[in-house]
Design an enzyme around this catalytic site. Structure first.
Site, PDB file in Angstrom:
ATOM      1  N   GLU A   1       7.026  -2.594   4.015  1.00  0.00           N
ATOM      2  CA  GLU A   1       7.590  -1.545   3.155  1.00  0.00           C
ATOM      3  C   GLU A   1       9.002  -1.164   3.592  1.00  0.00           C
ATOM      4  O   GLU A   1       9.848  -0.849   2.764  1.00  0.00           O
ATOM      5  CB  GLU A   1       6.669  -0.320   3.149  1.00  0.00           C
ATOM      6  CG  GLU A   1       5.379  -0.590   2.376  1.00  0.00           C
ATOM      7  CD  GLU A   1       4.435   0.594   2.387  1.00  0.00           C
ATOM      8  OE1 GLU A   1       4.025   0.998   3.491  1.00  0.00           O
ATOM      9  OE2 GLU A   1       4.124   1.109   1.304  1.00  0.00           O
TER      10      GLU A   1
ATOM     11  N   GLU B   1      -3.127  -3.108   3.023  1.00  0.00           N
ATOM     12  CA  GLU B   1      -3.742  -1.778   3.083  1.00  0.00           C
ATOM     13  C   GLU B   1      -5.108  -1.715   2.392  1.00  0.00           C
ATOM     14  O   GLU B   1      -6.016  -1.040   2.861  1.00  0.00           O
ATOM     15  CB  GLU B   1      -2.817  -0.726   2.451  1.00  0.00           C
ATOM     16  CG  GLU B   1      -1.682  -0.282   3.348  1.00  0.00           C
ATOM     17  CD  GLU B   1      -0.475  -1.211   3.318  1.00  0.00           C
ATOM     18  OE1 GLU B   1      -0.580  -2.335   2.789  1.00  0.00           O
ATOM     19  OE2 GLU B   1       0.587  -0.797   3.829  1.00  0.00           O
TER      20      GLU B   1
END
Ligand code: NAD
Length: 756
Positions: A119, A141
């Protein structure tokens, strides 16, 4: 000693090197969070003063950045939601500031960048990865019950379009190798490690005006937004696809990802879109499912793979040559994984044809791997050359480990072991792949019981990651340590258990299958039973699984268990399961999938073709109707029949399966068959398909969360709503077990260890 090291070169390019002073890897922990605003301020003022022409973000660690801080995330409760939101807002503002600095920013990823790590890279204008061995890139995730809450959902949707973002990256959680990450559009280029910084600088000089696509005028999300007609027509299929992917299991993360992606895509402003993402993230991270999954797939997996049960002080052993005795289904596959890990393998059977057939299994797998470009001709030939088919015990004379996988018969195994021991070196590890025979009993047939151990693989061996290591009464520490070293050398995940009938995994899975067959005997519609299994989150529903395991085996194991119980003076009411099994085998000749006839029908290719009608017509299934059948996805009979008073509820069916396995696991812990929660959790998820969302059999008990559909007994108020009726954790589990005991029988009574 700071998180970010700062270096400026003659071209005014700043290199920021991330290096958490307190940890071996970089994570989004408080050190990172605290240092980020200061870094951003320094960058901004540098750019303003025209002292910075570009920024490179890299890392001093072996990996680029590991991701979110799981140690702190697993502790988050709903009470932390507000503080957490603030923290995340802070990080997101920092990342947003970096991508809008006004100078080009490049992520120079010297190694793995997963989750939060990727990210950070997504908030730069260009992503370069090195070809570091084993480096992985992606947003995994979802596999921890979370979503990428550091801008990952929002940015990937804008880079790849909603559909690809969801299907290729976000809901699968796939971890890409560098080359594949480029193909997927997550990484821009892969370069040799020694060129990483030069390439980054080169790119900065060539792209002085770099901005994110979404900050450019006229930007459109590839493939459109949910209000674009071309995409809108497919939108209704998205939830269905997600449900299909998770097979109806109660997993909130994939659905939250879908919502964050679709709702965020409707918002032009990226800050608003990431705010939507944050809210869904906070809901997930403070909820029970992500905790279960973080516990199992991060901490427990680390415990098992890191040799949590490995005796201390025993030197690590490196194995060179495996003697594989028995080249059948299991032996052939074990030989393959060992050869693949670089070991020499003697593959021995009674006839050379059988041994060669065993090697043929590896040849087939390698041919496939070659075809798919997963290996090279050279590597493949070397692997196959390491496997030597044999009929001669003397070929085992220089093996440092032997694994036996001949037919499941004590007498035969004793005879085979005598012949093995006559030739192998005196320090050779002696492993048996038996699935049911007690190790202590088998060890009576060898001269060195201290070197004898159960090494229980799961079929298909090349796909199933688990190995159950069974310690017999006389197995010594050196042997246990060696068996664990062997398992790690072939890159499998071990659990360690003590000897007991069925060990841990086979013992516990039987309770799942049995509970389902009890339901059938009670007269419940088999389609409802299967739906309950799916909605509980099992990868294969129980009757389907029973067909795959075969009823003949179930009868054999059932009879042995019963004999053992009777010998111990325990009388057991089996709820009519024996009659069902006998009828299926003796009257209807429907043993399972192998024969093409079981609880299911099978077509000519061996594919399932619906449940066998005889279950209704001959065995009377469907005469009992579950009271809230609407919540099930039953096939037949439900709309015509009315549920009687006291009829079972659908959620009861779901929880009966889960409780049956969890309770037996607790007994395994109480009896010392299991020695750690981690082994219970990992063994149940990786070995016998206990639903991943629970975090495993033991975590299910510890972090039990009463489902909404399980209405409370009359007059009771849940403890979370100010009442005193326990609904969560061990107390909630015990209370619910008491209800199941009252309604369905004493097999749901919790052991003393839980009451305490
Ligand atoms: P299999 O019938 O496919 O293979 C057994 C092989 O052993 C045959 O090739 C046979 O020729 C060979 N054999 C018999 N006597 C021998 C001897 N004296 N010397 C050398 N080879 C001999 O059986 P399988 O499914 O591979 O199971 C083998 C063992 O693994 C059993 O103990 C079984 O309980 C256990 N196991 C099976 C599974 C499974 O899913 N099938 C899973 C875990 C463990």
């Amino acid at each position: 000693m700071s998180m970010f090291k700062w270096e400026t070169d003659a071209d005014k390019i700043v290199t920021i090197t991330m290096d958490d002073p307190n940890q071996p890897v970089n994570t989004m922990n408080s050190t990172f969070q605290d240092a980020l605003p200061e870094l951003v301020e320094k960058l901004k003022s540098g750019v303003e003063a025209q002292e910075i022409s570009g920024v490179i973000i890299t890392s001093a660690k072996k990996t680029f950045f590991a991701g979110g801080d799981i140690k702190s995330m697993i502790k988050a409760t709903p009470a932390d939601a507000e503080a957490l939101t603030k923290e995340i807002d802070g990080m997101k503002a920092g990342l947003r500031a970096i991508e809008t600095l006004g100078v080009p920013v490049v992520a120079a990823m010297n190694g793995t960048a997963l989750g939060g790590g990727l990210e950070i890279a997504l908030a730069t204008h260009h992503r370069i990865a090195t070809d570091a061995k084993g480096a992985k890139f992606g947003l995994p995730e979802v596999t921890l019950g979370l979503l990428p809450g550091g801008g990952g959902v929002t940015r990937v949707v804008r880079m790849l379009g909603i559909q690809d973002a969801l299907m290729k990256v976000l809901t699968t959680g796939r971890q890409f190798r560098a080359e594949d990450a480029v193909k997927a559009g997550l990484v821009d280029e892969v370069v040799p490690a020694d060129q990483l910084l030069d390439k980054a600088k080169e790119w900065i000089k060539a792209n002085p005006e770099a901005t994110q696509p979404w900050d450019q005028k006229g930007f459109k999300i590839p493939g459109g937004t949910p209000s674009t007609p071309a995409l809108a027509q497919f939108l209704p299929s998205f939830p269905a696809n997600v449900t299909k992917q998770i097979k109806g299991a109660p997993m909130p993360a994939p659905k939250a990802i879908l919502k964050a992606a679709v709702e965020g895509a409707q918002l032009r402003n990226i800050e608003e879109a990431t705010a939507v993402e944050t809210r869904y993230f906070v809901e997930l991270v403070t909820g029970p499912t992500s905790k279960n999954m973080m516990q199992a797939f991060f901490f427990d997996l680390q415990y098992c793979n890191g040799g949590g049960q490995r005796p201390e002080g025993v030197e690590k052993k490196q194995f060179k040559k495996l003697g594989m005795v028995g080249a059948g289904m299991m032996g052939a596959a074990i030989a393959y994984v060992a050869a693949k890990a670089g070991m020499e393998v003697v593959l021995k059977d009674i006839a050379i044809e059988a041994a060669e057939k065993g090697k043929n299994y590896s040849e087939k797998l390698e041919a496939k791997a070659l075809e798919r470009g997963k290996t090279t001709q050279e590597k493949s030939e070397a692997l196959l050359n390491r496997i030597t088919p044999s009929v001669d015990y003397s070929d085992l004379s220089d093996c440092d480990i032997v694994i036996e996988a001949v037919f499941e018969n004590t007498e035969l195994k004793h005879k085979v072991w005598a012949e093995i021991e006559a030739v192998v070196p005196s320090d050779c590890v002696l492993g048996s792949n038996t699935s049911t025979l007690p190790i202590t009993e088998l060890a009576t047939g060898v001269k060195r019981p201290e070197a004898f151990i159960g090494i229980h693989f799961f079929s298909p061996v090349d796909k199933m990651p688990l190995v159950e290591i069974i310690r017999g009464e006389k197995t010594d520490d050196e042997t246990l340590a060696a068996a664990l070293d062997f398992t790690s050398q072939i890159r499998k995940t071990p659990i360690v258990v003590n000897d007991s009938r069925g060990f841990y995994t086979s013992r516990v899975i039987g309770f799942f299958l049995n509970e389902a067959m009890r339901m059938l005997a009670e007269g419940i519609d088999p389609a409802v039973i299967e739906a309950a299994g799916r909605q509980a989150g099992y990868p294969a529903p129980p009757l389907q699984l029973q067909d795959e395991l075969n009823l003949k085996l179930a009868r054999k194991i059932g009879a042995e268990t019963k004999a053992a119980q009777e010998a111990a003076g325990i009388s057991v009411d089996d709820g009519g399961v024996t009659e069902i099994v006998d009828a299926m085998l003796d009257k209807f000749d429907r043993p399972g999938k192998l024969e093409g006839r079981g609880f299911y029908e099978y077509n000519e290719e061996g594919r399932r073709a619906g449940l066998w009608r005889g279950l209704w017509d001959e065995l009377g299934a469907g005469r009992v109707v579950v009271s809230d059948a609407e919540s099930s996805t039953s096939g037949r009979g439900l709309d015509t029949a009315e549920a009687q008073d006291g009829a079972p509820k659908f959620i009861d069916l779901v929880e009966r399966m889960l409780f049956a396995e969890a309770l037996e696991t607790q007994k395994c812990l109480d009896e010392g068959v299991l020695m750690s929660d981690a082994d219970a959790n990992i063994g149940s998820i990786l070995g016998i398909g206990f639903p991943a969302w629970t975090g495993g059999t033991r975590q299910y008990i510890k972090n039990y969360a009463r489902p909404a559909a399980a209405t409370l007994p009359e007059g009771k108020v849940a403890d979370v709503d100010g009442g005193d009726y326990p609904t969560t954790g061990v107390a909630g589990f015990v209370a619910r077990a008491a209800e199941l005991t009252e309604k369905y029988g004493e097999r749901f009574e919790v052991p003393e260890s839980l009451k305490a």
